[in-house]
Design a protein around this motif. Structure first.
Motif: not given
Length: 338
Positions: A183-193, A301-316
């Motif tokens: 989506g184009t709108n920011p979402a709390a705790g969600r990363p930017v592509l 998508y299987f990789q992102l499913e594992l990644l998203l819960p691990r991301l912390r602010p500033g993670d790349r």
């Protein structure tokens, strides 16, 4: 653009190398060869080995994954204003599988696009989706990718008589579908592509893999697919390195730490060799290839499913995907806002 949610779907229980060896009457030494040469230990199949019947269609799995992604995003089908799907193995030539999935979800009155490609198809779909959202015409996109490759194999074949390159092709793949809501709108705790990259680099080269239309029944010699495994194995790591180099340069991340790498999932052995070649010792790799095999258009998508819960602010994180059919390299980058 923001990754609002991710969902995945696998058909049935895992099918191990031991299960396949037992079904086809292959000796222990064959299973050991699979374990060592390919490295993938299990996968999920949309076809029942015992009966040969299809248990899950790509549409079935696509619906399940998409519902999961919408739930993860806290959105409904009515919030989606564009759908993009990628697959190398659609259920039918027409209607498009993406349209069937959208209809099941109750999505109507919006554009639906379907791309046909192999392992890099999901990244191609992400690139198309970014362009669509960036145009300003759409706000929320449902992106779906997956494959059901088991329909290209025959449960009653004499496996010992099948050419080795066909055996390998059947063993590295698993069936599955993934989906993401962007989506184009920011979402709390969600990363930017941040960036997506796909490039055809196979001009003048023979395909590394060919899947014939539409399986055993429609090919003159009874071979559903052929794979030049050794050529792919030798090419995968350098192509992955090129894709990663481009991503880091395009984002000016060359001097900063990369926290996560989502590597190609061609086979478990190839993934390990690619990681060794890249030499990112301080970067955590996220891969599911050993347990679910090469799921083609579902891999990111299987990789992102594992990644998203691990991301912390500033993670790349950077994902890299390689397609051997006509040699395509691709990558995508996500970053958790600080």
């Amino acid at each position: 653009m923001y990754v609002h949610g991710v969902g995945t779907a696998l058909p049935g229980p895992p099918v191990t190398n031991e299960d396949i060896a037992a079904h086809y009457g292959m000796p222990t030494v064959w299973r050991q060869w699979v374990d060592e040469f390919i490295g993938t230990r299990s996968r999920h199949l949309a076809v029942d080995l015992a009966s040969g019947k299809v248990t899950h269609t790509l549409t079935d799995l696509g619906e399940s994954a998409a519902r999961g992604a919408l739930a993860d995003a806290g959105l409904t089908a009515g919030d989606v204003d564009v759908v993009v799907m990628s697959s190398a193995t659609p259920d039918h030539l027409a209607p498009a599988t993406g349209s069937r999935v959208a209809a099941r979800l109750g999505i109507t009155g919006v554009p639906v696009f379907q791309l046909q490609s192999g392992c890099t198809g999901a990244v191609q779909a992400l690139e198309v989706t970014l362009d669509l959202l960036g145009s300003g015409a759409y706000r929320t996109a449902l992106v779906i990718g997956g494959d059901t490759s088991a329909k290209h194999t025959s449960p009653d074949v004499d496996a010992a008589s099948v050419p080795l390159e066909v055996q390998v092709n059947g063993l590295i793949f698993g069936d599955g579908v993934g989906a993401a809501v962007l989506g184009t709108n920011p979402a709390a705790g969600r990363p930017v592509l941040r960036h997506v990259h796909t490039r055809l680099v196979g001009t003048g080269r023979e395909p590394g893999q060919t899947v014939y239309w539409f399986g055993r029944a429609s090919t003159a010699d009874g071979v559903p697919a052929a794979e030049d495994y050794k050529t792919i194995e030798n090419a995968a790591a350098p192509m992955a390195a090129d894709a990663l180099k481009h991503m880091l340069h395009a984002l000016d991340w060359e001097g900063g730490r990369l926290h996560y790498l989502l590597p190609p999932q061609l086979s478990s052995r190839m993934t390990s060799r690619t990681l060794d070649h890249l030499g990112l010792t301080d970067t955590e790799a996220i891969s599911r290839v050993t347990e679910i095999g090469n799921t083609g258009n579902a891999i990111p998508y299987f990789q992102l499913e594992l990644l998203l819960p691990r991301l912390r602010p500033g993670d790349r994180a950077v994902g890299v995907s390689i397609e051997a059919s006509k040699w395509i390299r691709s990558g995508y980058a996500v970053e958790q806002p600080a």
